[in-house]
Design a protein around this motif. Structure first.
Motif, mmCIF file in Angstrom:
data_model
loop_
_atom_site.group_PDB
_atom_site.id
_atom_site.type_symbol
_atom_site.label_atom_id
_atom_site.label_comp_id
_atom_site.label_asym_id
_atom_site.label_seq_id
_atom_site.Cartn_x
_atom_site.Cartn_y
_atom_site.Cartn_z
ATOM 1 N N HIS A 74 0.794 -1.219 0.000
ATOM 2 C CA HIS A 74 0.000 0.000 0.000
ATOM 3 C C HIS A 74 0.827 1.269 0.000
ATOM 4 C CE1 HIS A 74 -3.538 -2.510 0.672
ATOM 5 N NE2 HIS A 74 -2.889 -3.095 1.660
ATOM 6 N N VAL A 76 3.727 1.971 -1.785
ATOM 7 C CA VAL A 76 4.703 2.051 -2.865
ATOM 8 C C VAL A 76 4.963 3.497 -3.270
ATOM 9 C CG1 VAL A 76 5.065 1.534 -5.308
ATOM 10 C CG2 VAL A 76 4.308 -0.265 -3.758
ATOM 11 N N VAL A 77 3.913 4.229 -3.548
ATOM 12 C CA VAL A 77 4.080 5.606 -3.993
ATOM 13 C C VAL A 77 4.753 6.444 -2.903
ATOM 14 C CG1 VAL A 77 2.900 7.682 -4.787
ATOM 15 C CG2 VAL A 77 2.114 5.437 -5.546
ATOM 16 N N VAL A 101 4.730 6.054 -11.634
ATOM 17 C CA VAL A 101 4.728 5.085 -10.527
ATOM 18 C C VAL A 101 3.304 4.729 -10.106
ATOM 19 C CG1 VAL A 101 5.228 4.862 -8.054
ATOM 20 C CG2 VAL A 101 7.016 5.661 -9.628
ATOM 21 N N THR A 102 2.410 5.707 -10.123
ATOM 22 C CA THR A 102 1.042 5.433 -9.666
ATOM 23 C C THR A 102 0.361 4.357 -10.515
ATOM 24 O OG1 THR A 102 0.236 7.271 -11.040
ATOM 25 C CG2 THR A 102 0.704 7.747 -8.727
ATOM 26 N N ALA A 105 1.433 0.976 -8.896
ATOM 27 C CA ALA A 105 1.410 0.958 -7.438
ATOM 28 C C ALA A 105 0.986 -0.384 -6.864
ATOM 29 C CB ALA A 105 0.472 2.063 -6.925
ATOM 30 N N ASP A 106 0.440 -1.262 -7.712
ATOM 31 C CA ASP A 106 0.067 -2.586 -7.206
ATOM 32 C C ASP A 106 1.214 -3.587 -7.348
ATOM 33 O OD1 ASP A 106 -0.086 -2.445 -9.949
ATOM 34 O OD2 ASP A 106 -1.801 -3.806 -10.115
ATOM 35 N N VAL A 109 8.052 -1.896 -5.027
ATOM 36 C CA VAL A 109 8.666 -0.587 -5.290
ATOM 37 C C VAL A 109 9.735 -0.659 -6.374
ATOM 38 C CG1 VAL A 109 8.173 0.427 -3.041
ATOM 39 C CG2 VAL A 109 10.248 -0.942 -3.347
ATOM 40 N N ALA A 112 7.864 -0.735 -9.694
ATOM 41 C CA ALA A 112 7.180 0.541 -9.924
ATOM 42 C C ALA A 112 8.172 1.641 -10.294
ATOM 43 C CB ALA A 112 6.389 0.931 -8.682
#
Length: 338
Positions: A74, A76-77, A101-102, A105-106, A109, A112
């Motif tokens: 949750h 990552v961003v 990146v968004t 996001a799933d 990191v 992403a």
């Protein structure tokens, strides 16, 4: 070098396959939309390159681990935004990267941020199959001579025939520094004073030999310096590769890079990464100029080769060490290699 092609419905899916098959040292050669849908990624693994005993040490990492456990599913961003801020990435570029990146996001990191680094930066291997001599150019103190030494040592270790030429005859101790290494490698160091001599020196080398040319550091803002450099680079068919040290002021670095691009530089080697805590300025320079990132130096030791730069390795540099370690361990558990 081994090339493989990977297909996925999304870039993240394809890159995940690359990492699983070739590991984190894979070099992303190309990404493109596939005619049959989805994305196709071509990646390479230089099998001749000696892997370091340890993975490249991320710079700018915090001295202590993160205080709170990170929820990678949750945050990552948030994790990447914090890393970009810590590396002093300029706000406009950071916003651009986070915009990509968004969309990933799933994923973890690394994927992403790697996807964002792949989309917004250009990459190319130092040796891309052409037989042109490689001529390192850059400002004084960029680390060109050490970089030449690293490349030569690595190529010789892997049974390549190497020729080294230097035009750096004015800097005190430059020839002695390079010749001390070439003697150990049993390579004849050729010293040249001008463009005609450089052309003749290149012609004396045999087909198949890797030719490396070390140049005097040039003031990119001096018309005389750049005129002389242009004559050298034009002496024969060669590929000028820019060498810049990490940690430069971004605006100064962009001006420097553009000056060297005018004499033909299209690729960039980043040096002194081990002495730098923030890589934001290098990201800005690469993004604004469009220079292709190829290699980086993370050690002052000649015996430690340059590291290839690709979206994933750069993402690892930007992220804190404890975050990278946690992601890799998680990946190992999923793949069953832990």
């Amino acid at each position: 070098m081994r090339l493989r092609s990977f297909h996925g419905q999304t870039l993240a899916e394809a890159m995940s396959q690359v990492r699983e098959a070739l590991g984190n040292d894979a070099i992303i050669v190309a990404t493109r939309d596939d005619d049959q849908g989805g994305v196709r990624v071509t990646a390479a693994l230089d099998e001749s390159t000696v892997k370091p005993k340890e993975a490249p040490v991320p710079v700018g990492q915090p001295e202590v681990p993160s205080k709170q456990p990170i929820n990678y599913d949750h945050d990552v961003v948030e994790v990447i935004a914090d890393a970009l801020l810590r590396h002093a990435v300029n706000p406009a570029l950071a916003e651009t990267l986070l915009g990509t990146v968004t969309h990933f996001a799933d994923h973890d990191v690394l994927i992403a941020l790697g996807a964002a680094m792949d989309k917004h930066f250009e990459y190319a291997p130092l040796f891309d199959g052409n037989a042109k001599p490689i001529c390192l150019v850059g400002p004084p103190g960029a680390g060109k001579t050490l970089t030449i030494a690293k490349i030569a040592a690595n190529r010789v270790m892997h049974k390549h025939r190497v020729g080294v030429i230097t035009t750096d005859l004015t800097r005190a101790g430059a020839v002695e520094q390079l010749s001390s290494l070439t003697k150990l490698l049993k390579i004849d160091l050729v010293e040249v004073e001008d463009a005609p001599a450089l052309r003749d020196a290149i012609e004396t080398h045999t087909n198949g030999e890797i030719i490396l040319i070390d140049n005097t550091g040039r003031n990119p803002f001096s018309k005389g310096d750049m005129f002389d450099l242009r004559k050298m680079v034009s002496a024969a068919e060669m590929e000028p590769v820019l060498v810049l040290p990490a940690g430069l002021d971004a605006a100064e670095g962009i001006d420097m890079a553009r000056a060297f691009m005018e004499i033909g530089a299209r690729k960039m080697i980043i040096t002194k990464v081990d002495m730098t805590r923030r890589l934001g300025s290098m990201l800005t320079i690469a993004h604004e100029t469009g220079l292709q990132l190829c290699d980086m130096s993370i050690s002052p030791k000649v015996t430690e080769p340059l590291q290839a730069v690709n979206p994933v390795t750069f993402a690892r540099l930007l992220l804190p060490a404890d975050v990278v370690s946690a992601v890799l361990k998680s990946s190992d558990k999923i793949s069953g290699t832990a």
